[in-house]
Design an enzyme around this catalytic site. Structure first.
Site, mmCIF file in Angstrom:
data_model
loop_
_atom_site.group_PDB
_atom_site.id
_atom_site.type_symbol
_atom_site.label_atom_id
_atom_site.label_comp_id
_atom_site.label_asym_id
_atom_site.label_seq_id
_atom_site.Cartn_x
_atom_site.Cartn_y
_atom_site.Cartn_z
ATOM 1 C CB CYS A 88 -1.883 6.281 -1.933
ATOM 2 S SG CYS A 88 -1.174 7.334 -3.225
ATOM 3 N NE ARG A 89 0.641 1.021 1.676
ATOM 4 C CZ ARG A 89 0.019 -0.138 1.505
ATOM 5 N NH1 ARG A 89 -1.067 -0.402 2.169
ATOM 6 N NH2 ARG A 89 0.497 -1.032 0.660
#
Length: 188
Positions: A88-89
């Site tokens: 997600c990062r």
């Protein structure tokens, strides 16, 4: 007296076919599975593709609410994420750039926080990546369940009519994002 004979006969030799066949079959299955996983490159046909996107109304991080119905008539990229999720990062800058560059097309980028109860970490994530699009809280996971989300990140590409046209698992790259957007008529 009776003489005792050895009751343990020597084992029959194992044929080379019986010895090598199981490892060969196992290796072939591993190769086939690996090929299938790498070939899909995250873009898969989820069970919702071709069906109306489940509606929801969720709270935003700033206390407002947002419903999918309020976005009808606009293409939507719906991304499920969590602050503790490494992929997600990695995809956050790609989604941020998309949301900044696509306002003229009417595209809506929406994030749904998945199974992340640490609101301080969620807010830090949003600030760290300067995410200007809305991130919604799904505390009871009802929306995540309706979309069949089993892990993050997962992204749904919803067309103007509210139909799911694409689905992607794993961190989005610009190439995979472009492919998903093409399915909802957005050129990127």
């Amino acid at each position: 007296m009776t003489s005792k004979t050895n009751s343990n006969p020597t084992p029959a030799p194992v044929s080379p076919l019986r010895r090598f066949l199981p490892p060969v079959i196992a290796a072939a299955l591993v190769v086939a599975l690996g090929f299938g996983l790498f070939r899909s490159n995250g873009a898969v046909e989820g069970p919702l593709v071709g069906k109306p996107a489940p509606d929801f109304t969720l709270q935003t991080l700033n206390g407002g609410t947002l419903s999918l119905a309020s976005l009808k008539g606009r293409p939507v990229v719906l991304n499920f994420w969590a602050s503790w999720c490494v992929p997600c990062r990695e995809e956050a800058p790609v989604l941020r750039d998309l949301s900044e560059k696509q306002t003229a097309t009417g595209l809506a980028v929406v994030g749904v926080v998945f199974s992340d109860k640490n609101i301080k970490a969620v807010n830090s994530f949003v600030q760290e990546y300067a995410l200007a699009y809305p991130s919604l809280l799904d505390p009871k996971l009802n929306t995540s369940i309706a979309y069949g989300v089993s892990g993050v990140p997962e992204t749904f590409f919803i067309d103007k009519a509210g139909v799911v046209r694409g689905y992607d698992q794993g961190g989005l790259t610009k190439e995979r994002l472009t492919a998903g957007l093409g399915k909802i008529g957005v050129v990127y």
